[in-house]
Write a protein that holds these residues in place. Structure first.
Motif, PDB file in Angstrom:
ATOM      1  N   GLY A  42       0.805  -1.191  -0.139  1.00 22.70           N
ATOM      2  CA  GLY A  42      -0.324  -0.238  -0.100  1.00 22.70           C
ATOM      3  C   GLY A  42       0.901   1.266   0.238  1.00 22.70           C
ATOM      4  O   GLY A  42       0.325   2.529  -1.079  1.00 22.70           O
ATOM      5  N   MET A  48      -6.004  -2.922  -6.216  1.00 27.67           N
ATOM      6  CA  MET A  48      -5.592  -3.016  -5.348  1.00 27.67           C
ATOM      7  C   MET A  48      -5.324  -3.674  -4.242  1.00 27.67           C
ATOM      8  O   MET A  48      -7.008  -4.683  -3.854  1.00 27.67           O
ATOM      9  CB  MET A  48      -6.174  -2.120  -4.121  1.00 27.67           C
ATOM     10  CG  MET A  48      -5.828  -2.022  -3.305  1.00 27.67           C
ATOM     11  SD  MET A  48      -4.387  -0.683  -2.835  1.00 27.67           S
ATOM     12  CE  MET A  48      -4.944   0.565  -3.236  1.00 27.67           C
ATOM     13  N   GLY A  91      -4.694  -2.861   1.979  1.00 27.20           N
ATOM     14  CA  GLY A  91      -5.366  -1.965   0.593  1.00 27.20           C
ATOM     15  C   GLY A  91      -6.366  -0.885   1.191  1.00 27.20           C
ATOM     16  O   GLY A  91      -6.926  -0.590   0.593  1.00 27.20           O
ATOM     17  N   ALA A 119      -4.589   2.262   1.918  1.00 27.19           N
ATOM     18  CA  ALA A 119      -4.098   3.072   0.834  1.00 27.19           C
ATOM     19  C   ALA A 119      -5.200   3.453  -0.558  1.00 27.19           C
ATOM     20  O   ALA A 119      -4.916   4.514  -1.108  1.00 27.19           O
ATOM     21  CB  ALA A 119      -3.230   2.238   0.131  1.00 27.19           C
TER      22      ALA A 119
END
Length: 163
Positions: free
Chosen positions: A35, A52, A61, A64
């Motif tokens: 991430g 992702m 993820g 992020a």
């Protein structure tokens, strides 16, 4: 010509290579291992779509994705890709801010079709936005000459002499 750019984010090298192989046949791509890398890359370069992974070291993820969404380039579709969920979890990922969900192990055909469907949605939205923009109107030469008549040197000098 590969005009679309995809960011592939996955900590598992085997998954990443599979995604790169599939995506690379149709689109340009860059890859990130976690991430943190994804955020760095997504804030430096605009991508058309981000894949992702959810469970990764250093930064997951979901975190992020939320940080990327805060960025000026964060409006592209971001698809959650995870092994620890099923289609019943799709709404949970969408509620958190993802645009779609892909379950691992992926099915290559469905994987590509999902990506393509998001590009088709983008193209349709861009066409709608272009249609919504007002078209530039051309000025009639007669109207221009009438407007210039009131802004001619003679008209301006008459204003100054009458004051």
């Amino acid at each position: 010509m590969k005009s679309k750019k995809v960011l592939i984010v996955d900590d598992n090298e085997l998954n990443r290579k599979l995604f790169e192989n599939l995506v690379g046949q149709l689109y340009d791509f860059k890859s990130a291992h976690n991430g943190m890398e994804a955020i760095e890359m997504a804030t430096a370069t605009p991508f058309d779509l981000i894949l992702m992974d959810i469970q990764m070291p250093r930064m997951d993820g979901i975190t992020a994705m939320k940080k990327i969404r805060e960025n000026e380039f964060g409006s592209c579709p971001i698809l959650a890709v995870t092994a620890f969920a099923d289609d019943g979890d799709r709404q949970n990922f969408i509620d958190q801010g993802f645009d779609d969900f892909i379950a691992k192990p992926i099915r290559p055909r469905e994987f590509i079709l999902t990506i393509q469907s998001h590009f088709k949605k983008q193209a349709a939205q861009e066409n709608d936005n272009e249609k919504a923009l007002p078209s530039a109107e051309t000025l009639n030469l007669e109207t221009i000459s009438q407007l210039l008549k009131y802004n001619s040197r003679e008209a301006r000098s008459e204003e100054h002499t009458s004051e």
